[in-house]
Design an enzyme around this catalytic site. Structure first.
Site, PDB file in Angstrom:
ATOM      1  N   GLU A   1      33.771 -48.887   7.787  1.00  0.00           N
ATOM      2  CA  GLU A   1      34.138 -47.592   8.382  1.00  0.00           C
ATOM      3  C   GLU A   1      33.067 -46.917   7.898  1.00  0.00           C
ATOM      4  O   GLU A   1      32.591 -46.627   6.678  1.00  0.00           O
ATOM      5  CB  GLU A   1      35.631 -47.105   7.506  1.00  0.00           C
ATOM      6  CG  GLU A   1      36.679 -47.790   7.892  1.00  0.00           C
ATOM      7  CD  GLU A   1      38.021 -47.001   7.420  1.00  0.00           C
ATOM      8  OE1 GLU A   1      37.733 -45.837   6.912  1.00  0.00           O
ATOM      9  OE2 GLU A   1      39.057 -47.512   7.483  1.00  0.00           O
TER      10      GLU A   1
ATOM     11  N   GLU B   1      41.954 -50.904   2.341  1.00  0.00           N
ATOM     12  CA  GLU B   1      41.643 -50.000   1.076  1.00  0.00           C
ATOM     13  C   GLU B   1      42.491 -50.155  -0.081  1.00  0.00           C
ATOM     14  O   GLU B   1      42.773 -49.150  -0.821  1.00  0.00           O
ATOM     15  CB  GLU B   1      41.312 -48.438   1.405  1.00  0.00           C
ATOM     16  CG  GLU B   1      40.343 -48.517   2.683  1.00  0.00           C
ATOM     17  CD  GLU B   1      39.846 -46.825   3.072  1.00  0.00           C
ATOM     18  OE1 GLU B   1      38.922 -46.507   2.979  1.00  0.00           O
ATOM     19  OE2 GLU B   1      40.977 -46.067   2.995  1.00  0.00           O
TER      20      GLU B   1
END
Length: 603
Positions: free
Chosen positions: A252, A177
């Site tokens: 995710e 991320e």
């Protein structure tokens, strides 16, 4: 029928372990041995699960219909001190990957130095902060040098387990991320190079929330998407950042969430996600559920969120996450609903194995503690300094530090701890006078100092380093500036390091009404089962059983119980220790046959 399913499972596991496979990126799907392959994956972290329970949890993954397991690799567990590596016991990542293969599961490995994951410092080891000028997630040379050594150490353990080397690791993730933090493509390219040099020469990928994919992906690698499950939007986003092609992977997908101390327990009904999962699988998109099984963040390894001022929020020890598989590894109603959906999207001829029955749970015999010692009665040798030292300056990663100085009393005064991190109990001549909590932006208290020489003690706890955002670089612990008394700095400190890295023992038997205590006791079992220690009547502290640190408890909740896996209990005598900070008079410990994760209380 059961024998036939077992035989099929054994044959599949044997096939995966012996056959050479290929895994490639197709224009719209992943290609396993040249044929379209949809990853139906679930996240579980080997370091949050007792090694004795790994096989059980992996079997549950197969029973829900998963064909792949994703896991982070936390740097601070594998290199707790600079140059000291640990890949043994619960840190044996290679053994976890191989066990997944034996259970017929592929693996997605996420060994980025930064993991987030509600984990202490996002996975970074504390000692990085002792290197002047080092900046994580950057091209700063000292960081890259430490990163390089770490990723090579991980590569020695796992690179040979990639599918292109005959193993079962399909994908390896670089960074994590990153688009939520920065956009330096040179840094991302350096990540790729470090991974390749460490032996990760298979398929690499990046993952970012949908709004940050453009900033966080590296051209040439697959950009995976987090937190989005609209098939058309996912396809458009990936194509826009991947030369108009797929495949498409939700790295995710959040059917649940985590908890923080003092905040309500999170639950997310499966009904909110059933149609979404159906839609994603029908579209042929690969998916990773974060989390499939959370487990427990034991010891001192929970992280914290922080965005400035009043927002410090340390996470609880339970990582149950309201996941399909609960903290103890039992199937939940969400598990059964997701299994039903997945079963409709399996390749022809594949049948799911039966769901194993829930493991038995029971209450333990009530423990009456036989020994109790004030922490202050068994202190180590102190470290002396003029001003207070941080945990990092003391070369202590986690736990507590007791700061002590003496002064002349006979008046009331305002005590201020500049930059307290994170929780302090203040004692005047051994009597508790105040509690300061960073969560509540507390840093000052009025003290009534008696006449004569006064011993001032400040016991400071590291409640967890920040694991997300720009404050990663501001993660020192303890008293990080000055201690002011009526505005003037106090000097000449003794610092007692209390890391509690091992199960403590009460060395004497002395009662205490004020000071934190260590309590030691034992109990006898005729048979073992999972259990949950009921800490709702205690104050704040930690518990160890048979040497295992079960994690933190805190009366404020929402978590009120600590999970004890049956694998860590034994027939006959078991030992237990409690570090209790606020209610030292407590002397009995009971347990339940179920968790309590949703009860808030006044401190």
């Amino acid at each position: 029928m059961k024998k036939m399913l077992l035989l099929c499972s054994m044959l599949l596991a044997g096939f995966m372990s012996q056959a050479q496979h290929t895994f490639e990126l197709g224009d719209s799907t992943f290609l396993l041995d040249g044929k379209p392959f949809q990853m139906i994956s679930g996240e579980m972290h080997y370091q949050r699960i007792p090694r004795e329970c790994w096989a059980d949890r992996l079997k549950m993954a197969k029973a829900m219909g998963l064909n792949t397991i994703a896991t982070y690799v936390f740097w601070n567990m594998h290199e707790p001190e600079k140059g000291q590596y640990d890949f043994s016991g619960n840190n044996d990542v290679a053994a976890f990957v191989k066990l997944a293969r034996e259970e017929g599961l592929w693996v997605i490995l996420r060994p980025s130095p930064y993991g987030c994951a509600e984990w202490e410092f996002g996975g970074y080891p504390y000692w990085l902060q002792n290197i002047p000028g080092l900046q994580v997630r950057s091209m700063e040379p000292q960081f890259l040098a430490a990163y390089n050594k770490y990723i090579h150490a991980v590569g020695k353990q796992t690179a040979a387990l990639q599918i292109n080397h005959g193993g079962n690791i399909l994908l390896v993730q670089i960074e994590n991320e990153y688009g939520s933090y920065g956009s330096d493509k040179t840094y991302l390219e350096e990540n790729r190079k470090l991974f390749t040099d460490a032996g990760f020469d298979g398929l690499l990928y990046t993952c970012d929330p949908s709004s940050d994919v453009e900033k966080g992906h590296l051209p040439g690698l697959l950009p995976a998407v987090n937190g989005m499950d609209d098939p058309e939007k996912i396809k458009a986003l990936v194509r826009a950042n991947h030369n108009g092609k797929g495949p498409f992977y939700i790295a995710e997908w959040y059917p649940a969430w985590f908890d923080s101390w003092g905040q309500p327990h999170h639950t997310v009904p499966s009904e909110k996600f059933e149609q979404r999962l159906e839609r994603v699988l029908a579209a042929g998109i690969s998916i990773n559920m974060y989390m499939f099984h959370g487990g427990t963040t034991r010891g001192f390894m929970n992280g914290a969120n922080y965005s400035g001022d009043r927002d410090y929020a340390p996470q609880v020890s339970s990582y149950d996450y309201d996941a399909p598989l609960d903290e103890a590894g039992n199937a939940t109603p969400k598990f059964m609903k997701f299994r039903e959906i997945i079963s409709r999207h399996l390749p022809a001829g594949i049948t799911l194995p039966p769901v194993p029955a829930s493991k038995p749970a029971a209450a333990l015999p009530t423990v009456t503690f036989t020994r109790s010692s004030p922490v202050f009665s068994q202190l180590p040798a102190p470290v002396q300094s003029v001003g207070p030292l941080t945990f990092e300056k003391l070369k202590q990663a986690y736990g507590f530090v007791l700061y002590r100085t003496t002064l002349q009393g006979g008046y009331k005064a305002t005590l201020q701890l500049q930059e307290l991190r994170d929780y302090a109990i203040i004692f005047v001549n051994g009597k508790r006078s105040a509690v300061l909590d960073r969560r509540l932006s507390q840093d000052s208290a009025t003290l009534d100092l008696p006449k004569g020489n006064v011993t001032l003690d400040i016991l400071v706890e590291n409640l967890g380093r920040i694991n997300f955002g720009s404050y990663l670089l501001k993660n020192n612990k303890g008293i990080t500036d000055n201690v002011l008394l009526n505005g003037k700095p106090l000097q000449h400190w003794l610092q007692y390091k209390l890391p509690f890295s091992e199960m403590p023992v009460a060395k004497n038997n002395t009662s205490s009404k004020e000071a934190p205590v260590i309590k030691s006791g034992s109990f006898t079992l005729n048979q073992t089962a999972d259990t949950y220690l009921d800490m709702s009547g205690w104050g704040k502290g930690l518990v160890w059983i048979n040497g295992h640190n079960l994690g933190r408890y805190w009366k404020i909740g929402p978590q009120q119980t600590l999970y004890v896996p049956a694998a860590w209990l034994k027939k006959g005598k078991n030992t237990v220790a409690v570090l209790e900070l606020l209610t030292p008079e407590n002397n009995t410990l009971s347990s339940l046959d179920h968790p309590v994760l949703d009860k808030l209380q006044q401190p």
